[in-house]
Scaffold this motif. Structure first.
Motif, PDB file in Angstrom:
ATOM      1  N   ARG A 194      -8.186  56.772  56.366  1.00 12.93           N
ATOM      2  CA  ARG A 194      -9.078  57.719  55.664  1.00 12.93           C
ATOM      3  C   ARG A 194      -9.720  57.086  54.432  1.00 12.93           C
ATOM      4  O   ARG A 194     -10.240  57.786  53.565  1.00 12.93           O
ATOM      5  CB  ARG A 194      -8.282  58.972  55.265  1.00 12.93           C
ATOM      6  N   ASN A 195      -9.699  55.727  54.382  1.00 15.45           N
ATOM      7  CA  ASN A 195     -10.351  54.965  53.316  1.00 15.45           C
ATOM      8  C   ASN A 195      -9.874  55.367  51.920  1.00 15.45           C
ATOM      9  O   ASN A 195     -10.661  55.502  50.978  1.00 15.45           O
ATOM     10  CB  ASN A 195     -11.875  55.119  53.395  1.00 15.45           C
ATOM     11  N   LYS A 196      -8.551  55.523  51.776  1.00 20.64           N
ATOM     12  CA  LYS A 196      -7.977  55.829  50.463  1.00 20.64           C
ATOM     13  C   LYS A 196      -7.157  54.670  49.912  1.00 20.64           C
ATOM     14  O   LYS A 196      -6.855  54.647  48.722  1.00 20.64           O
ATOM     15  CB  LYS A 196      -7.129  57.098  50.547  1.00 20.64           C
ATOM     16  N   VAL A 197      -6.774  53.740  50.771  1.00 21.21           N
ATOM     17  CA  VAL A 197      -6.175  52.473  50.353  1.00 21.21           C
ATOM     18  C   VAL A 197      -6.768  51.383  51.237  1.00 21.21           C
ATOM     19  O   VAL A 197      -7.319  51.666  52.302  1.00 21.21           O
ATOM     20  CB  VAL A 197      -4.627  52.473  50.472  1.00 21.21           C
ATOM     21  N   ASP A 198      -6.635  50.150  50.774  1.00 19.18           N
ATOM     22  CA  ASP A 198      -7.045  49.023  51.609  1.00 19.18           C
ATOM     23  C   ASP A 198      -5.818  48.158  51.892  1.00 19.18           C
ATOM     24  O   ASP A 198      -4.898  48.079  51.064  1.00 19.18           O
ATOM     25  CB  ASP A 198      -8.125  48.196  50.908  1.00 19.18           C
ATOM     26  N   ILE A 199      -5.804  47.539  53.057  1.00 23.37           N
ATOM     27  CA  ILE A 199      -4.654  46.759  53.505  1.00 23.37           C
ATOM     28  C   ILE A 199      -5.109  45.343  53.832  1.00 23.37           C
ATOM     29  O   ILE A 199      -6.177  45.143  54.420  1.00 23.37           O
ATOM     30  CB  ILE A 199      -3.996  47.397  54.746  1.00 23.37           C
ATOM     31  N   SER A 206       2.909  41.735  62.846  1.00 18.24           N
ATOM     32  CA  SER A 206       3.327  43.121  62.645  1.00 18.24           C
ATOM     33  C   SER A 206       3.377  43.432  61.164  1.00 18.24           C
ATOM     34  O   SER A 206       3.398  42.559  60.308  1.00 18.24           O
ATOM     35  CB  SER A 206       4.711  43.345  63.272  1.00 18.24           C
ATOM     36  N   LEU A 207       3.387  44.743  60.873  1.00 13.32           N
ATOM     37  CA  LEU A 207       3.455  45.182  59.489  1.00 13.32           C
ATOM     38  C   LEU A 207       4.847  44.887  58.928  1.00 13.32           C
ATOM     39  O   LEU A 207       5.835  45.450  59.378  1.00 13.32           O
ATOM     40  CB  LEU A 207       3.146  46.679  59.403  1.00 13.32           C
ATOM     41  N   ARG A 208       4.881  44.017  57.923  1.00 14.55           N
ATOM     42  CA  ARG A 208       6.150  43.635  57.313  1.00 14.55           C
ATOM     43  C   ARG A 208       6.030  43.814  55.801  1.00 14.55           C
ATOM     44  O   ARG A 208       4.968  43.590  55.229  1.00 14.55           O
ATOM     45  CB  ARG A 208       6.505  42.188  57.652  1.00 14.55           C
ATOM     46  N   PRO A 209       7.117  44.171  55.127  1.00 11.63           N
ATOM     47  CA  PRO A 209       7.042  44.438  53.691  1.00 11.63           C
ATOM     48  C   PRO A 209       6.595  43.241  52.871  1.00 11.63           C
ATOM     49  O   PRO A 209       5.921  43.401  51.868  1.00 11.63           O
ATOM     50  CB  PRO A 209       8.481  44.855  53.342  1.00 11.63           C
ATOM     51  N   GLU A 210       6.966  42.038  53.297  1.00  8.89           N
ATOM     52  CA  GLU A 210       6.686  40.877  52.460  1.00  8.89           C
ATOM     53  C   GLU A 210       5.286  40.308  52.653  1.00  8.89           C
ATOM     54  O   GLU A 210       4.811  39.531  51.826  1.00  8.89           O
ATOM     55  CB  GLU A 210       7.707  39.761  52.729  1.00  8.89           C
ATOM     56  N   ASN A 211       4.569  40.653  53.747  1.00  8.71           N
ATOM     57  CA  ASN A 211       3.247  40.065  53.959  1.00  8.71           C
ATOM     58  C   ASN A 211       2.141  41.113  54.039  1.00  8.71           C
ATOM     59  O   ASN A 211       1.030  40.801  54.460  1.00  8.71           O
ATOM     60  CB  ASN A 211       3.227  39.201  55.231  1.00  8.71           C
ATOM     61  N   LEU A 212       2.439  42.314  53.615  1.00 14.15           N
ATOM     62  CA  LEU A 212       1.433  43.378  53.666  1.00 14.15           C
ATOM     63  C   LEU A 212       1.044  43.770  52.248  1.00 14.15           C
ATOM     64  O   LEU A 212       1.858  44.287  51.485  1.00 14.15           O
ATOM     65  CB  LEU A 212       1.975  44.594  54.417  1.00 14.15           C
ATOM     66  N   LEU A 213      -0.213  43.502  51.860  1.00 10.12           N
ATOM     67  CA  LEU A 213      -0.735  43.866  50.545  1.00 10.12           C
ATOM     68  C   LEU A 213      -1.497  45.172  50.652  1.00 10.12           C
ATOM     69  O   LEU A 213      -2.305  45.367  51.576  1.00 10.12           O
ATOM     70  CB  LEU A 213      -1.656  42.766  50.009  1.00 10.12           C
ATOM     71  N   ILE A 214      -1.267  46.064  49.702  1.00 13.95           N
ATOM     72  CA  ILE A 214      -1.878  47.397  49.719  1.00 13.95           C
ATOM     73  C   ILE A 214      -2.539  47.637  48.375  1.00 13.95           C
ATOM     74  O   ILE A 214      -1.887  47.548  47.323  1.00 13.95           O
ATOM     75  CB  ILE A 214      -0.819  48.486  49.975  1.00 13.95           C
ATOM     76  N   LYS A 215      -3.831  47.918  48.384  1.00 17.92           N
ATOM     77  CA  LYS A 215      -4.541  48.251  47.149  1.00 17.92           C
ATOM     78  C   LYS A 215      -4.587  49.767  46.991  1.00 17.92           C
ATOM     79  O   LYS A 215      -5.100  50.479  47.850  1.00 17.92           O
ATOM     80  CB  LYS A 215      -5.964  47.691  47.168  1.00 17.92           C
ATOM     81  N   VAL A 216      -4.057  50.250  45.879  1.00 21.07           N
ATOM     82  CA  VAL A 216      -4.048  51.684  45.585  1.00 21.07           C
ATOM     83  C   VAL A 216      -5.391  52.035  44.960  1.00 21.07           C
ATOM     84  O   VAL A 216      -5.636  51.753  43.787  1.00 21.07           O
ATOM     85  CB  VAL A 216      -2.892  52.045  44.636  1.00 21.07           C
ATOM     86  N   PRO A 219      -8.482  57.879  43.995  1.00 18.27           N
ATOM     87  CA  PRO A 219      -8.612  58.914  45.039  1.00 18.27           C
ATOM     88  C   PRO A 219     -10.046  59.351  45.305  1.00 18.27           C
ATOM     89  O   PRO A 219     -10.361  59.827  46.391  1.00 18.27           O
ATOM     90  CB  PRO A 219      -7.767  60.067  44.474  1.00 18.27           C
ATOM     91  N   ASN A 220     -10.930  59.185  44.300  1.00 14.28           N
ATOM     92  CA  ASN A 220     -12.315  59.628  44.460  1.00 14.28           C
ATOM     93  C   ASN A 220     -13.279  58.484  44.773  1.00 14.28           C
ATOM     94  O   ASN A 220     -14.476  58.725  44.917  1.00 14.28           O
ATOM     95  CB  ASN A 220     -12.773  60.339  43.184  1.00 14.28           C
ATOM     96  N   HIS A 221     -12.766  57.253  44.836  1.00 18.10           N
ATOM     97  CA  HIS A 221     -13.675  56.121  45.054  1.00 18.10           C
ATOM     98  C   HIS A 221     -12.917  54.987  45.739  1.00 18.10           C
ATOM     99  O   HIS A 221     -11.945  54.462  45.197  1.00 18.10           O
ATOM    100  CB  HIS A 221     -14.254  55.654  43.715  1.00 18.10           C
ATOM    101  N   PHE A 222     -13.369  54.613  46.932  1.00 21.42           N
ATOM    102  CA  PHE A 222     -12.710  53.554  47.694  1.00 21.42           C
ATOM    103  C   PHE A 222     -13.328  52.211  47.349  1.00 21.42           C
ATOM    104  O   PHE A 222     -14.553  52.062  47.332  1.00 21.42           O
ATOM    105  CB  PHE A 222     -12.852  53.814  49.195  1.00 21.42           C
ATOM    106  N   GLU A 223     -12.471  51.233  47.072  1.00 16.75           N
ATOM    107  CA  GLU A 223     -12.910  49.858  46.828  1.00 16.75           C
ATOM    108  C   GLU A 223     -12.010  48.922  47.621  1.00 16.75           C
ATOM    109  O   GLU A 223     -10.792  48.940  47.434  1.00 16.75           O
ATOM    110  CB  GLU A 223     -12.843  49.506  45.340  1.00 16.75           C
ATOM    111  N   PRO A 224     -12.566  48.092  48.498  1.00 20.35           N
ATOM    112  CA  PRO A 224     -11.734  47.169  49.284  1.00 20.35           C
ATOM    113  C   PRO A 224     -11.143  46.078  48.399  1.00 20.35           C
ATOM    114  O   PRO A 224     -11.559  45.865  47.255  1.00 20.35           O
ATOM    115  CB  PRO A 224     -12.721  46.599  50.310  1.00 20.35           C
TER     116      PRO A 224
END
Length: 430
Positions: A194-199, A206-216, A219-224
């Motif tokens: 829903r374009n609220k975070v970028d990955i 596969s999705l793993r905790p150590e190699n998955l970066l998440i940009k918070v 909430p009103n503006h998406f930036e990759p």
């Protein structure tokens, strides 16, 4: 026993007769539409309630039968309910949900036009041949997932807005065990789709905790995720590593100092010197790393100021656009002057109207003036004749008598005898 607390159960489920109806097989919609609608709607509500109260983001037909097992029986219409929820996009297979959404048109076209139809065809043939147990197929509860994902985003945005975190860091901040990793992945993917975070995966797989970066994101503006974001994260990682290294070296230097003291106590002067030399070398390393840490802090502050300046500049640009939009609508000095002149004219017209409405219908001022004069004269007369029976009354009586005119005979100039007086009185009587 139903896996929902009694306090959270809806009233219709607490009623024994209505609960028996819910557990009965589902009739045809054409035969009894009211019964069909009641059962479908009620079971949807119960399934969502089960998921929200137990923090369960996915389920299967088999797990729902266990969750709603009641007095040795299970619901007979859950399969039809799940079919209806799937048609209405309220649930979808968990395997489909866990696939990341491609963001480029080419990737979307490749996935939608080639990969997905081919996979669907192969899976369809496999289902026909192998006939797997559909009761174990897991579905994602989309409404519950989106609600919980939004709550997670609000919590993260309060402290980490526009920052990059790993899945592992998020789990540590939420005090979650490793067995909850799949739940967190589901929430993150909901926000991503829903374009609220970028990955960003640092390693394909596969999705793993150590190699998955998440940009918070805001909430009103998406930036990759950008190169600047990655640079900031690298600086932060280097800063933490340097702080730990400096702390370790400081402990080592203190340990060497204590060793030198110990050697001196035992009379081992050469060993004490060696410990001090080692301490001095460590202190030089500490000084260099401290300088590096200071440089990193300076770079971090510069980047932060640049980002803040960019936000301020954007706000200025938005304000200028707002002003330009206002001026394009005809707001200028000439328009304001014309408007103020019109306002003055309207106020003058309104004042004239109020004066006209306040005029009397009949002019009775002259009659009123005459009546007021009469009242004043009457009051004046009353004031003049007003007084007590004492001295004031006598004085007013004297004044009144002085104003009276009496017709009395004049005083005789010669003496009058008694006889003449008697004769004169008799004549007056006759």
């Amino acid at each position: 026993m139903v896996l929902i607390s009694t306090d959270n159960l809806p009233d219709f489920f607490k009623d024994e007769k209505r609960r028996n109806v819910l557990y009965a097989p589902l009739r045809s919609k054409t035969a009894n539409p009211n019964d069909w609608n009641f059962k479908i709607t009620s079971w949807k509500q119960l399934i969502n309630l089960y998921c929200s109260s137990n923090k369960t983001y996915y389920f299967s037909l088999e797990s729902l039968k266990v969750a709603f097992h009641d007095n040795g029986r299970t619901p007979s219409c859950l399969e039809e309910v799940l079919q209806n929820m799937s048609l209405n996009k309220e649930i979808e297979p968990l395997a489909v949900f866990m696939e990341k959404k491609p963001k480029t048109w080419a990737a979307w076209a490749t996935k939608s036009l080639i990969s997905t139809p081919l996979t669907w065809s192969l899976n369809k043939m496999k289902n026909i041949i192998l006939s797997p147990e559909l009761s174990k197929l897991e579905y994602a509860a989309l409404n519950i997932i989106h609600q919980e994902a939004d709550l997670l985003l609000n919590e993260l945005s309060s402290n980490h807005k526009n920052e990059i975190l790993t899945l592992e860091e998020i789990m540590k901040e939420k005090n979650l065990e490793i067995n909850k990793q799949k739940d967190v992945e589901i929430l993150i993917l909901s926000l991503y789709n829903r374009n609220k975070v970028d990955i960003l995966e640092t390693q394909t797989g596969s999705l793993r905790p150590e190699n998955l970066l998440i940009k918070v994101c805001d909430p009103n503006h998406f930036e990759p995720i950008s190169e600047v974001d990655l640079g900031i994260r690298t600086l932060k990682a280097n800063e933490k590593a340097l702080e730990k290294n400096i702390e370790f070296l400081t402990d080592s230097a203190n340990k060497c100092r204590e060793e030198a003291k110990s050697h001196l106590v035992r009379g081992q002067k050469q060993l004490a010197k060696a410990s001090l030399k080692k301490k001095h070398e460590i202190e030089k390393r500490i000084d260099k790393k401290t300088e590096t840490l200071c440089n990193i802090n300076i770079l971090w502050n510069k980047l932060h100021d640049a980002t803040l300046g960019e936000e301020v500049l954007d706000s200025y640009k938005n304000a200028v656009k707002a002003f330009e939009g206002t001026l394009k609508k005809g707001m200028n000095t000439d328009a304001i002057d014309d408007t103020m002149v019109k306002v003055a004219e309207m106020l003058e017209i309104q004042s004239d109207m109020e004066n006209a409405l306040g005029r009397p219908v009949i002019d009775v001022d002259e009659d009123l003036e005459k009546e007021l004069e009469d009242l004043l004269a009457e009051d004046k007369f009353n004031d003049e004749n007003k007084g007590s029976p004492g001295q004031d009354s006598d004085e007013s009586l004297i004044k009144a008598m002085e104003k009276m005119e009496l017709n009395l005979p004049s005083v005789p100039s010669s003496p009058i005898s008694i006889g003449d007086l008697s004769q004169n009185m008799s004549s007056q009587v006759n």
